[in-house]
Design a protein around this motif. Structure first.
Motif, PDB file in Angstrom:
ATOM      1  N   SER A   1       0.804  -1.568  -0.149  1.00  0.00           N
ATOM      2  CA  SER A   1      -0.345   0.191  -0.026  1.00  0.00           C
ATOM      3  C   SER A   1       0.631   1.179   0.334  1.00  0.00           C
TER       4      SER A   1
ATOM      5  N   THR B   1       2.695   4.987  -4.243  1.00  0.00           N
ATOM      6  CA  THR B   1       2.575   3.510  -4.630  1.00  0.00           C
ATOM      7  C   THR B   1       3.385   4.195  -6.407  1.00  0.00           C
TER       8      THR B   1
ATOM      9  N   ALA C   1      -2.319  -1.983  -4.807  1.00  0.00           N
ATOM     10  CA  ALA C   1      -2.556  -1.154  -3.813  1.00  0.00           C
ATOM     11  C   ALA C   1      -2.892   0.237  -3.936  1.00  0.00           C
TER      12      ALA C   1
ATOM     13  N   THR D   1      -4.525   1.675   1.914  1.00  0.00           N
ATOM     14  CA  THR D   1      -3.373   2.762   1.419  1.00  0.00           C
ATOM     15  C   THR D   1      -5.038   4.384   1.638  1.00  0.00           C
TER      16      THR D   1
END
Length: 254
Positions: A185, A191, A202, A208
């Motif tokens: 994440s 990301t 992610a 996230t």
């Protein structure tokens, strides 16, 4: 809940909390792993990680560490629930004039209290390590609300695991993927630095949006749509896990 259910839940929660007080090592153990991760990432790996912002790395990664703390802690809920099942406590409760749901809620509320203490310990160590925030009282309350929702959602998943497990190891092993999820994440690196398939996963998994929301609240930045995505994930998981856990419990003892 009716007054009858609340009274039974309060009594059984007191029983579970006494077990925690007699064995405080469970809370300490829960906090040790995330604290060790903070030390590792900040003092060993932090210098090699580029987050693309001016904030310190501990400020960036603390939200993810808090989620890992909770994911580690809820394993004990499944473990304690499984031990109660194996010890025949549930059958004894079934023969008593108490609300059935209060047995599960006692474990859930105990998990909430234990995880709040563990999170407070981790935040305390983070402050010693240099974590700083200009978050307002309202922002802190929002962070607390999100973490409580996260704890409740994962705890009801733990209840399902405790009711379904065949062994002690199986009761707590379910938490391993939940502990690992923050690593895929935005919790520790942006990301954008990940390969495209990993980045897609992610960006579209619940951790996230939760991490980004908490990070924005701590830094005093606008949370945007992340908070609504995070709340949708948390409430959805909580409702689904609660409903399935209640159905599983009723089937097991009917």
């Amino acid at each position: 809940m009716s007054t009858y259910v609340l009274s039974d839940t309060r009594t059984l929660t007191g029983r579970s909390l006494r077990h925690i007080l007699r064995s405080p090592d469970t809370i300490i153990t829960t906090a040790v792993t995330p604290i060790a991760l903070m030390l590792l990432f900040v003092y060993v790996l932090g210098g090699a990680i580029r987050i693309g912002s001016g904030e310190s790395y501990i400020d960036y990664m603390l939200p993810g560490i808090l989620l890992i703390t909770i994911a580690s802690g809820i394993a004990y809920t499944a473990y304690r629930l499984f031990l109660d099942l194996q010890g025949g406590i549930f059958e004894r409760f079934q023969s008593m004039p108490i609300a059935r749901s209060s047995v599960l809620w006692a474990h859930v509320l105990t998990s909430l209290v234990a995880n709040v203490i563990s999170v407070a310990l981790v935040i305390g160590v983070a402050l010693i390590m240099g974590f700083r925030t200009g978050a307002s009282v309202g922002a802190w309350l929002a962070v607390a609300g999100i973490l409580i929702l996260f704890t409740l959602a994962l705890t009801w998943i733990a209840v399902i695991a405790g009711l379904s497990a065949k062994t002690v190891d199986g009761a707590s092993a379910f938490s391993y993927p939940l502990i690992f999820l923050p690593f895929i994440s935005s919790a520790f690196v942006p990301t954008e630095s990940m390969p495209a398939p990993v980045a897609w996963f992610a960006e579209n998994q619940p951790v996230t949006s939760i991490v980004d929301t908490i990070r924005a609240l701590f830094s005093g930045q606008p949370v945007g749509t992340d908070i609504w995505v995070a709340l949708a994930w948390l409430v959805g998981i909580l409702v689904a896990a609660y409903a399935y856990a209640i159905v599983k419990y009723r089937r097991k003892f009917n």
